[in-house]
Design a protein around this motif. Sequence first.
Motif, short mmCIF file in Angstrom:
data_model
loop_
_atom_site.label_atom_id
_atom_site.label_comp_id
_atom_site.label_asym_id
_atom_site.label_seq_id
_atom_site.Cartn_x
_atom_site.Cartn_y
_atom_site.Cartn_z
N ILE A 95 0.73 -1.38 -0.01
CA ILE A 95 0.03 0.05 -0.28
C ILE A 95 1.06 1.36 0.02
CG2 ILE A 95 -1.68 1.31 1.30
CD1 ILE A 95 -2.66 -1.44 2.43
N ARG A 96 2.01 1.29 0.62
CA ARG A 96 2.92 2.22 0.71
C ARG A 96 3.99 2.41 -0.50
NH1 ARG A 96 3.07 0.44 6.10
NH2 ARG A 96 5.18 -0.42 5.80
N ASN A 97 3.57 1.52 -1.38
CA ASN A 97 4.57 1.10 -2.64
C ASN A 97 6.12 1.17 -2.20
OD1 ASN A 97 3.04 1.51 -4.69
ND2 ASN A 97 2.75 3.82 -4.53
N GLU A 98 6.24 0.27 -1.07
CA GLU A 98 7.56 -0.26 -0.53
C GLU A 98 7.90 -1.47 -1.19
OE1 GLU A 98 7.50 0.35 3.51
OE2 GLU A 98 7.36 2.46 3.42
N GLU A 99 8.66 -1.64 -2.12
CA GLU A 99 8.83 -2.83 -2.84
C GLU A 99 10.04 -3.74 -2.06
OE1 GLU A 99 9.77 -2.42 -7.18
OE2 GLU A 99 7.96 -0.97 -7.06
N GLU A 100 10.71 -3.14 -1.39
CA GLU A 100 11.91 -4.11 -0.68
C GLU A 100 11.27 -4.98 0.53
OE1 GLU A 100 15.79 -2.88 2.04
OE2 GLU A 100 14.79 -1.50 1.35
N GLY A 101 11.65 -6.22 0.64
CA GLY A 101 11.13 -7.31 1.15
C GLY A 101 9.86 -7.97 0.95
N LEU A 102 9.37 -7.50 -0.40
CA LEU A 102 8.16 -8.19 -0.78
C LEU A 102 8.73 -9.39 -1.40
CD1 LEU A 102 5.98 -5.27 -2.21
CD2 LEU A 102 5.62 -6.69 0.14
N PRO A 103 8.13 -10.59 -1.40
CA PRO A 103 8.47 -11.68 -2.15
C PRO A 103 7.98 -11.64 -3.55
CG PRO A 103 6.46 -12.36 -0.85
CD PRO A 103 7.08 -10.94 -0.45
N PRO A 104 8.67 -12.37 -4.47
CA PRO A 104 8.40 -12.52 -5.95
C PRO A 104 6.79 -13.34 -5.85
CG PRO A 104 10.18 -14.08 -5.46
CD PRO A 104 10.10 -13.32 -4.28
N ILE A 105 6.05 -13.21 -6.76
CA ILE A 105 4.92 -13.57 -7.06
C ILE A 105 4.47 -13.83 -8.35
CG2 ILE A 105 3.63 -12.21 -5.02
CD1 ILE A 105 2.87 -10.18 -7.12
N GLY A 106 3.51 -14.73 -8.48
CA GLY A 106 3.26 -15.04 -9.84
C GLY A 106 2.37 -14.20 -10.77
N LYS A 107 1.78 -14.73 -11.63
CA LYS A 107 0.78 -13.91 -12.31
C LYS A 107 -0.07 -13.01 -11.88
CE LYS A 107 -1.65 -14.02 -16.91
NZ LYS A 107 -2.06 -15.01 -18.01
N TYR A 108 -0.43 -13.34 -10.89
CA TYR A 108 -1.38 -12.53 -9.98
C TYR A 108 -1.01 -12.55 -8.36
CZ TYR A 108 -4.43 -13.42 -14.24
OH TYR A 108 -4.80 -13.37 -15.53
N ASN A 109 -0.90 -11.42 -7.94
CA ASN A 109 -0.68 -11.02 -6.66
C ASN A 109 -1.92 -11.56 -5.67
OD1 ASN A 109 -2.50 -9.06 -5.89
ND2 ASN A 109 -1.08 -7.55 -7.22
N PRO A 110 -1.60 -11.82 -4.44
CA PRO A 110 -2.56 -12.19 -3.50
C PRO A 110 -3.94 -11.32 -3.45
CG PRO A 110 -0.49 -12.55 -2.66
CD PRO A 110 -0.30 -11.67 -3.90
N GLY A 111 -3.56 -10.29 -3.57
CA GLY A 111 -5.01 -9.36 -3.46
C GLY A 111 -5.81 -9.78 -4.74
N GLN A 112 -5.30 -9.91 -5.99
CA GLN A 112 -5.89 -10.32 -6.93
C GLN A 112 -6.55 -11.52 -6.93
OE1 GLN A 112 -2.50 -9.28 -9.67
NE2 GLN A 112 -3.78 -8.25 -10.72
N LYS A 113 -5.88 -12.62 -6.25
CA LYS A 113 -6.50 -13.79 -6.28
C LYS A 113 -7.45 -13.89 -5.24
CE LYS A 113 -2.11 -16.13 -7.10
NZ LYS A 113 -0.82 -16.95 -6.43
N LEU A 114 -7.48 -13.19 -4.18
CA LEU A 114 -8.62 -13.11 -3.31
C LEU A 114 -9.83 -12.65 -3.90
CD1 LEU A 114 -6.96 -11.58 -0.06
CD2 LEU A 114 -8.23 -13.94 -0.13
#
Length: 217
Positions: A95-114
């Motif tokens: 939400i804060r646009n802080e990319e450091e420390g985020l794990p790599p994700i697949g075609k859709y992020n968990p928010g999109q999957k939910l």
Amino acid sequence: MIRRQILRYTPNQRTNHWLVAILFFTAALSGLALFHPALFWLSHLFGGGPWTRILHPFLGVAMFVLFLGLVIQFFRANFFISNDRLWLRRVGRVIRNEEEGLPPIGKYNPGQKLLFWILLLCMLVLLFSGLVIWRAYFSEYFGITSIRWAMLLHALAGFVLVLSIIIHIYAGIWIKGSVSAMVHGGVSRAWAKKHHELWYREVTRDEHPERPISKKG
């Protein structure tokens, strides 16, 4: 495939998506017209009250059928993986646009999957509750108590669906390049690597498969 771009959505997938979007708005507007007298003026978009009542269930069924087309094409990509749980725990950074420390994700992020599974659940509830209250064909087979519960569930599922679509639209605008992908089909390699690194690795690996070792001699 567009040069220096990765194909994210095929023409069929994009057409399917936009047809569902059109049907969603028509079904939502006609449903709102029937939901409360203060919104009945929306029925003029469909030729008046009787036509709104006639068209709404058919629009809903058509939306569900086409949405199933999206489900068939995308459901495998929306299964959760281990990285998704870590991503959700660190959603504040997203939400804060802080990319450091985020794990790599697949075609859709968990928010999109939910969102995908919430939309599917809402669509199923809307379909079955809608059949119960569809006076022209099915409501005569159900008691008044069942019809009342179906009307309540239909309204609640519709409310959740509308909120979910608002979030979907906002997220698509927020992540620059998402809307363009659904319009044109392709995304840049930099975009894919930044937002969906696991998917990027998978696609680029498929583009350049390892050559088998020669056994001559």
